[in-house]
Design a protein around this motif. Structure first.
Motif, PDB file in Angstrom:
ATOM      1  N   SER A   1      -2.027   4.309  -4.935  1.00 39.68           N
ATOM      2  CA  SER A   1      -0.895   5.108  -4.478  1.00 39.68           C
ATOM      3  C   SER A   1       0.358   4.260  -4.315  1.00 39.68           C
ATOM      4  CB  SER A   1      -1.243   5.793  -3.154  1.00 39.68           C
ATOM      5  OG  SER A   1      -0.136   6.480  -2.630  1.00 39.68           O
ATOM      6  N   PHE A   2       0.199   3.055  -3.792  1.00 36.90           N
ATOM      7  CA  PHE A   2       1.360   2.189  -3.548  1.00 36.90           C
ATOM      8  C   PHE A   2       2.073   1.843  -4.855  1.00 36.90           C
ATOM      9  CE2 PHE A   2       3.631  -1.667  -2.384  1.00 36.90           C
ATOM     10  CZ  PHE A   2       4.097  -1.358  -1.109  1.00 36.90           C
ATOM     11  N   ASP A   3       1.316   1.731  -5.950  1.00 36.23           N
ATOM     12  CA  ASP A   3       1.903   1.355  -7.241  1.00 36.23           C
ATOM     13  C   ASP A   3       2.169   2.548  -8.157  1.00 36.23           C
ATOM     14  OD1 ASP A   3       1.829  -1.313  -6.553  1.00 36.23           O
ATOM     15  OD2 ASP A   3      -0.145  -1.651  -7.431  1.00 36.23           O
TER      16      ASP A   3
ATOM     17  N   ALA B   1       1.055   5.822   0.775  1.00 38.11           N
ATOM     18  CA  ALA B   1      -0.204   5.216   0.335  1.00 38.11           C
ATOM     19  C   ALA B   1      -1.280   5.333   1.405  1.00 38.11           C
ATOM     20  CB  ALA B   1       0.032   3.758  -0.036  1.00 38.11           C
ATOM     21  N   SER B   2      -0.903   5.180   2.666  1.00 42.15           N
ATOM     22  CA  SER B   2      -1.884   5.313   3.748  1.00 42.15           C
ATOM     23  C   SER B   2      -2.411   6.746   3.830  1.00 42.15           C
ATOM     24  CB  SER B   2      -1.251   4.904   5.076  1.00 42.15           C
ATOM     25  OG  SER B   2      -0.806   3.561   5.046  1.00 42.15           O
TER      26      SER B   2
ATOM     27  N   SER C   1       6.638   4.054   0.700  1.00 46.04           N
ATOM     28  CA  SER C   1       5.445   3.763  -0.091  1.00 46.04           C
ATOM     29  C   SER C   1       4.256   3.445   0.809  1.00 46.04           C
ATOM     30  CB  SER C   1       5.715   2.582  -1.034  1.00 46.04           C
ATOM     31  OG  SER C   1       6.658   2.926  -2.017  1.00 46.04           O
ATOM     32  N   LEU C   2       4.507   2.702   1.885  1.00 46.83           N
ATOM     33  CA  LEU C   2       3.434   2.336   2.797  1.00 46.83           C
ATOM     34  C   LEU C   2       2.843   3.574   3.476  1.00 46.83           C
ATOM     35  CD1 LEU C   2       2.121  -0.338   3.758  1.00 46.83           C
ATOM     36  CD2 LEU C   2       3.630  -0.228   5.742  1.00 46.83           C
TER      37      LEU C   2
ATOM     38  N   THR D   1      10.225   5.940  -3.437  1.00 43.09           N
ATOM     39  CA  THR D   1       9.184   4.948  -3.197  1.00 43.09           C
ATOM     40  C   THR D   1       9.592   3.626  -3.852  1.00 43.09           C
ATOM     41  OG1 THR D   1       7.976   5.588  -5.194  1.00 43.09           O
ATOM     42  CG2 THR D   1       7.427   6.737  -3.147  1.00 43.09           C
TER      43      THR D   1
ATOM     44  N   HIS E   1      -0.989  11.663  -5.250  1.00 39.40           N
ATOM     45  CA  HIS E   1      -1.562  10.329  -5.436  1.00 39.40           C
ATOM     46  C   HIS E   1      -3.058  10.326  -5.130  1.00 39.40           C
ATOM     47  CE1 HIS E   1       2.577   8.160  -4.856  1.00 39.40           C
ATOM     48  NE2 HIS E   1       2.560   9.000  -5.872  1.00 39.40           N
TER      49      HIS E   1
ATOM     50  N   PHE F   1      -5.522   2.979  -1.717  1.00 37.84           N
ATOM     51  CA  PHE F   1      -4.214   2.631  -1.164  1.00 37.84           C
ATOM     52  C   PHE F   1      -3.356   1.939  -2.210  1.00 37.84           C
ATOM     53  CE2 PHE F   1      -1.428  -0.540   0.713  1.00 37.84           C
ATOM     54  CZ  PHE F   1      -0.730   0.184   1.675  1.00 37.84           C
ATOM     55  N   LEU F   2      -3.935   0.993  -2.922  1.00 32.20           N
ATOM     56  CA  LEU F   2      -3.186   0.241  -3.924  1.00 32.20           C
ATOM     57  C   LEU F   2      -2.745   1.132  -5.070  1.00 32.20           C
ATOM     58  CD1 LEU F   2      -2.316  -2.691  -4.459  1.00 32.20           C
ATOM     59  CD2 LEU F   2      -4.370  -2.936  -5.853  1.00 32.20           C
TER      60      LEU F   2
ATOM     61  N   GLU G   1       4.260  -7.205  -4.609  1.00 27.81           N
ATOM     62  CA  GLU G   1       3.153  -6.318  -4.980  1.00 27.81           C
ATOM     63  C   GLU G   1       1.949  -7.129  -5.476  1.00 27.81           C
ATOM     64  OE1 GLU G   1       3.922  -2.972  -7.319  1.00 27.81           O
ATOM     65  OE2 GLU G   1       5.589  -2.252  -6.128  1.00 27.81           O
TER      66      GLU G   1
END
Length: 389
Positions: free
Chosen positions: A326-328, A197-198, A193-194, A343, A265, A323-324, A367
Motif C-alpha cells: 500500500s505504501f508504494d 498503508a496502516s 501514505s503512512l 500520497t 490498496h 503495508f509495504l 522507501e
C-alpha cells in the motif's frame, strides 16, 4: 522437466505484469514506445472517452485472462499462488494432470535430449570443476549488480549538492534531506501514505487471514476456485483494476477519501496475505488444535492459544508486506486520489514528470530503507518460527 512448470509460471507472471504495466515504459520510453496500458491512462484524461476507455480496459483484461487460461490449462492454476497444496484431494488430480501432460510431451523431448542434450553434457563434463564455479559466480554477480547498482546510484545522488539529478555528485550535502523534511507538501504526503498503508494492512490482514483459515481448515469443495478468486488481483492489470474501482467508488463517494484508497490498496494486498497465512497454517499440525478442543477449549480459545501463536510470524510478515504494498502503490492512487489527498508515490510521480531534483532520490532512498529495515526486523521473528517448527 521437474523445473519446467516453475520456469513457465515465472515467465507467465512476468509477462502478465508487463502486459498491464505503464510506469516504467512512461519513464524510459518515447513517443513511439506506446503500450496498451499507457494508452488507457492517457484516455482517462478525457471525459468524453469514457465508453472507449471501458472498451480498452475490457480488451486488455480479456487478453490477460486468455493468456492465464491457456497457461493454466498446461501448468494448473496453482502457479498463481506459488503452487501451494490446499488439500490432498486436490493435489492428486493436479499432479496426475501434470504427469499426463509431461508424458504426452515425452517423446519429442527425449529425441531432442538424445540429439542435442547428451553431446552438450558430455562436452561440459570434460571442463574443469572451477569453470562451472566461476561461471555461476560471474552470472550471479552480473544479476545482483544489475539489481543493486541502480539503487546504490540513487542513494548516492540523494546526498548530492547539485540542483538536478547528476552522477557522480559534485559534492556531498544534506540539503535535499533538509528540504524534504521541511517541505509541508512532502511531509503531508508521507503521513497520508503512512495512514493509508496502516489502514489497508489492517483490512487486508483481517479479511485475508479469515479467508486463509476458511480455505485451509475447512472441508468445502472448490478450494482451488476460491483461492484463484482471492489471488486474482495479481493477474488483473492494475490499470483495469483502478478504472473499475474508480467507476464503483464514484457511486459511493469514496473517490478522494482515505478509506477509499485504503480499501482499494487492500484489494491488492489481499493475495499477499492469503498466500502467506495459508502457508503458515499448512505448517501447523491440525492435531494440536484437535487436542485443545478435545480437552474442552472453545473454538475461540483454540484459535487464541494454539493457532494464533503458531501463525504469528506469518501474520507479521503478511502485515508488513501488505503495508509495504500500500505504501508504494501508485496506479490505484492515480485513479482514486484527489487534489486534497496526495500520497508519497503520487508526489514522486508528479515531480518526475515536471522537475528532476535530488528530492526524488531522497524519497526513493527512504522507501528502500523502509523495505530493508522491515526485512531486517522480520528475519529474527521468522528464524524463531522455523526453529520452533
Amino acid at each position: 522437466p521437474l523445473t519446467l512448470p516453475g520456469v513457465g509460471a515465472g515467465f507467465l507472471l512476468v509477462f502478465v505484469t508487463a502486459l498491464g504495466f505503464f510506469i516504467t515504459p512512461t519513464l524510459l520510453g518515447g513517443p513511439a514506445d506506446q503500450m496498451f496500458a499507457m494508452h488507457i491512462t492517457q484516455q482517462a484524461d478525457f471525459a468524453t472517452s469514457e465508453g472507449f476507455l471501458q472498451s480498452l480496459a475490457v480488451v486488455l483484461l480479456v487478453i490477460t485472462l486468455a493468456v492465464v487460461g491457456i497457461a493454466g490449462r498446461f501448468l494448473g492454476f496453482a502457479f498463481i499462488w506459488g503452487g501451494g497444496r490446499l488439500s490432498d484431494a486436490e493435489a492428486k488430480p493436479a499432479a496426475g494432470a501434470a504427469r499426463r501432460g509431461f508424458e504426452s510431451r515425452r517423446s519429442p523431448a527425449s529425441a531432442a535430449a538424445d540429439a542435442i542434450g547428451w553431446p552438450l553434457l558430455r562436452l561440459a563434463g570434460r571442463l574443469p570443476q572451477s569453470f562451472g564455479t566461476w561461471t555461476v559466480g560471474v552470472m550471479g554477480g552480473v544479476v545482483v549488480a544489475g539489481l543493486i547498482l541502480p539503487i546504490v546510484v540513487v542513494m548516492i545522488i540523494s546526498f548530492s549538492s547539485a540542483t538536478y539529478l547528476t552522477f557522480p555528485p559534485p559534492a556531498i550535502s544534506l540539503r535535499w534531506y533538509e528540504k524534504f523534511f521541511s517541505a509541508s507538501n512532502w511531509m503531508a504526503a508521507f503521513w497520508n501514505s503512512l495512514a493509508i498503508a496502516s489502514m489497508s494492512a489492517c483490512i487486508a490482514v483481517t479479511l485475508g487471514a479469515s479467508a486463509a483459515m476458511g480455505i485451509v481448515r475447512s472441508r468445502i469443495r472448490g478450494k482451488a476456485a476460491i483461492m484463484l478468486l482471492l489471488v486474482s488481483p495479481v493477474i488483473v492489470p492494475p490499470v483495469v483494476l483502478g478504472l473499475s474501482l474508480y467507476t464503483l467508488f464514484l457511486r459511493f463517494d469514496l473517490v478522494g477519501s482515505m478509506w477509499g484508497l485504503a480499501a482499494a490498496h487492500a484489494i491488492g494486498g489481499l493475495p499477499i496475505v492469503v498466500v502467506i497465512v495459508a502457508a503458515s497454517l499448512q505448517a501447523v499440525d491440525p492435531r494440536l488444535e484437535q487436542a485443545a478442543a478435545v480437552h474442552g477449549a472453545s473454538p475461540v480459545t483454540v484459535f487464541a492459544t494454539v493457532t494464533l501463536p503458531a501463525i504469528a510470524p506469518g501474520l507479521a510478515a503478511a502485515s508488513f508486506f501488505a503495508f509495504l504494498h500500500s505504501f508504494d502503490e501508485l496506479v490505484l492512487s492515480l485513479f482514486l486520489s484527489s487534489a486534497h489527498l496526495r500520497t508519497l508515490p503520487l508526489m514522486l510521480w508528479a515531480d518526475i514528470n515536471y522537475q528532476l531534483n535530488p528530492v526524488l532520490a531522497v524519497v526513493s532512498t527512504l522507501e528502500v530503507l523502509l523495505v530493508v529495515g522491515g526485512i531486517a526486523l522480520a528475519r529474527p521473528v521468522l528464524a524463531r518460527s522455523r526453529g520452533v517448527a
